[in-house]
Design a protein around this motif. Sequence first.
Motif, PDB file in Angstrom:
ATOM      1  N   SER A 122      -7.577  -1.844 -10.564  1.00 49.11           N
ATOM      2  CA  SER A 122      -9.016  -2.078 -10.639  1.00 49.11           C
ATOM      3  C   SER A 122      -9.496  -2.044 -12.085  1.00 49.11           C
ATOM      4  O   SER A 122     -10.311  -2.873 -12.512  1.00 49.11           O
ATOM      5  CB  SER A 122      -9.758  -1.021  -9.814  1.00 49.11           C
TER       6      SER A 122
ATOM      7  N   GLU B  73      -6.979  -5.560  -1.327  1.00 47.17           N
ATOM      8  CA  GLU B  73      -7.618  -5.072  -2.555  1.00 47.17           C
ATOM      9  C   GLU B  73      -6.610  -5.145  -3.704  1.00 47.17           C
ATOM     10  O   GLU B  73      -6.938  -5.575  -4.819  1.00 47.17           O
ATOM     11  CB  GLU B  73      -8.086  -3.631  -2.356  1.00 47.17           C
ATOM     12  N   ILE B  74      -5.370  -4.749  -3.421  1.00 45.22           N
ATOM     13  CA  ILE B  74      -4.307  -4.800  -4.425  1.00 45.22           C
ATOM     14  C   ILE B  74      -3.997  -6.241  -4.816  1.00 45.22           C
ATOM     15  O   ILE B  74      -3.917  -6.587  -6.003  1.00 45.22           O
ATOM     16  CB  ILE B  74      -3.040  -4.098  -3.888  1.00 45.22           C
TER      17      ILE B  74
ATOM     18  N   ARG C 294      -3.997   1.342  -6.982  1.00 47.59           N
ATOM     19  CA  ARG C 294      -5.262   0.631  -6.777  1.00 47.59           C
ATOM     20  C   ARG C 294      -6.259   0.949  -7.890  1.00 47.59           C
ATOM     21  O   ARG C 294      -6.977   0.066  -8.359  1.00 47.59           O
ATOM     22  CB  ARG C 294      -5.852   0.990  -5.409  1.00 47.59           C
ATOM     23  N   ARG C 295      -6.284   2.190  -8.322  1.00 43.60           N
ATOM     24  CA  ARG C 295      -7.200   2.577  -9.401  1.00 43.60           C
ATOM     25  C   ARG C 295      -6.810   1.892 -10.714  1.00 43.60           C
ATOM     26  O   ARG C 295      -7.661   1.364 -11.438  1.00 43.60           O
ATOM     27  CB  ARG C 295      -7.195   4.096  -9.557  1.00 43.60           C
TER      28      ARG C 295
ATOM     29  N   VAL D  85       0.831  -1.208   0.000  1.00 41.86           N
ATOM     30  CA  VAL D  85       0.000   0.000   0.000  1.00 41.86           C
ATOM     31  C   VAL D  85       0.866   1.258   0.000  1.00 41.86           C
ATOM     32  O   VAL D  85       0.564   2.240  -0.686  1.00 41.86           O
ATOM     33  CB  VAL D  85      -0.932   0.006   1.231  1.00 41.86           C
TER      34      VAL D  85
ATOM     35  N   LEU E 297      -6.907  -2.316   2.271  1.00 41.93           N
ATOM     36  CA  LEU E 297      -6.314  -1.769   1.055  1.00 41.93           C
ATOM     37  C   LEU E 297      -5.274  -2.722   0.469  1.00 41.93           C
ATOM     38  O   LEU E 297      -5.178  -2.883  -0.752  1.00 41.93           O
ATOM     39  CB  LEU E 297      -5.665  -0.415   1.358  1.00 41.93           C
TER      40      LEU E 297
END
Length: 386
Positions: free
Chosen positions: A63, A104-105, A59-60, A51, A101
């Motif tokens: 995604s 999520e990655i 992350r964006r 992170v 977070l």
Amino acid sequence: MEIPPLLESMLRGERGQAKQMGARLVLDMADTAGAESLIPAVHAHVSGVSVITGGPGLRRFLSEIANTGDQVSIPTTLNSAGCDRQKIEEMGIDYPSFLELQFEIIKAYESLGIEATLSCTPYDRGIEAESGAVSWAESNAVAFANSWTDLVTNRESGLSALATALTGFAPKWGLHLEENRRPNIHVNVTAQLERLSDFSILGDWIGKQIKADWKLPFGPMPYISGLSKKLSFGQRKALTAAAANYGCPMLWTDENAFSSPEEQIPNQLIFSDASLNSRYEELSPKSKVDLVVIGCPQASLEEIRHTAAAVRTHLEFGKVIKENRLWVFTSGYNYELASADGSIDLLEQAGVLILQDTCPEVTPYNRNLYNHLLTNSLKAEHYLTS
């Protein structure tokens, strides 16, 4: 430059949006590097996981490409994360929603078909490819692969390694060309090296000697004479990892000696006992140590056993390390091996915190608890103080 039909198909968007993006990037990199052709890759290792190193932009981006449904074209592994998900409380991480977070990655990478090994030492777990072109984005792994295996890789970024993972191709330039795999520094070692940290100091010391007028187009690539012809895995790892601090992508020793006479190598250095001792003096703690960290890169089975042997006597006298102030970072693969031989149990009984899937340089330390760290790794020292 002739573009392979498969890459042409990706470029037209016929294989998915993510692969189209990857194809464009591979060709842009080839053009920038002046590569005359592309080379099929057999493996990729992608960095950019923690992170704190990626941030919202990572992350964006992940995604967006994860939602395309595309999959990588070649076997691909993933670098270290920023925490051990099972021991985040013991690590004392003070970062809002860090675990959420972080994963999520990781899940985004997994959705692309990337194996979440969460290790910065892909050479230490056994990958199927034993030779050929690879695209690795972890500096210590690049130096190790080029120096000690039949795998060949340039120093890649997380993004360029991902582009190769998606397409299966890399620009044929740099170290993929045999004529560029030549030493440009000769280091004569007269010092007596015994501990793993001695080899780490040597690797880092070489980079510190580089002069501005030396021509090192692909980074420092030393031939190191005077070492044993039978270095252990841990010694090789410590040496190449620290040498990579200053951009070294490959090195030679008397074990994997280069055939060119030493006098033809333009830049000459001598690493003596005085050189070694002076670095230990410079690096010795000048204030109270809050935390000792071992495993940068992630500890091999050899390093775990060395650490277990070091704390055994401490434990036999009924003493334990207070407040888990010794952290050992390793991969999940080596954790299982060390568990099987009893090393993990011994270390934990002695008060050592064993962490999997993360690395000292990508962990957000709680500054209310830890400000002065001690390590046996010049890779950790280099990045944690930079």
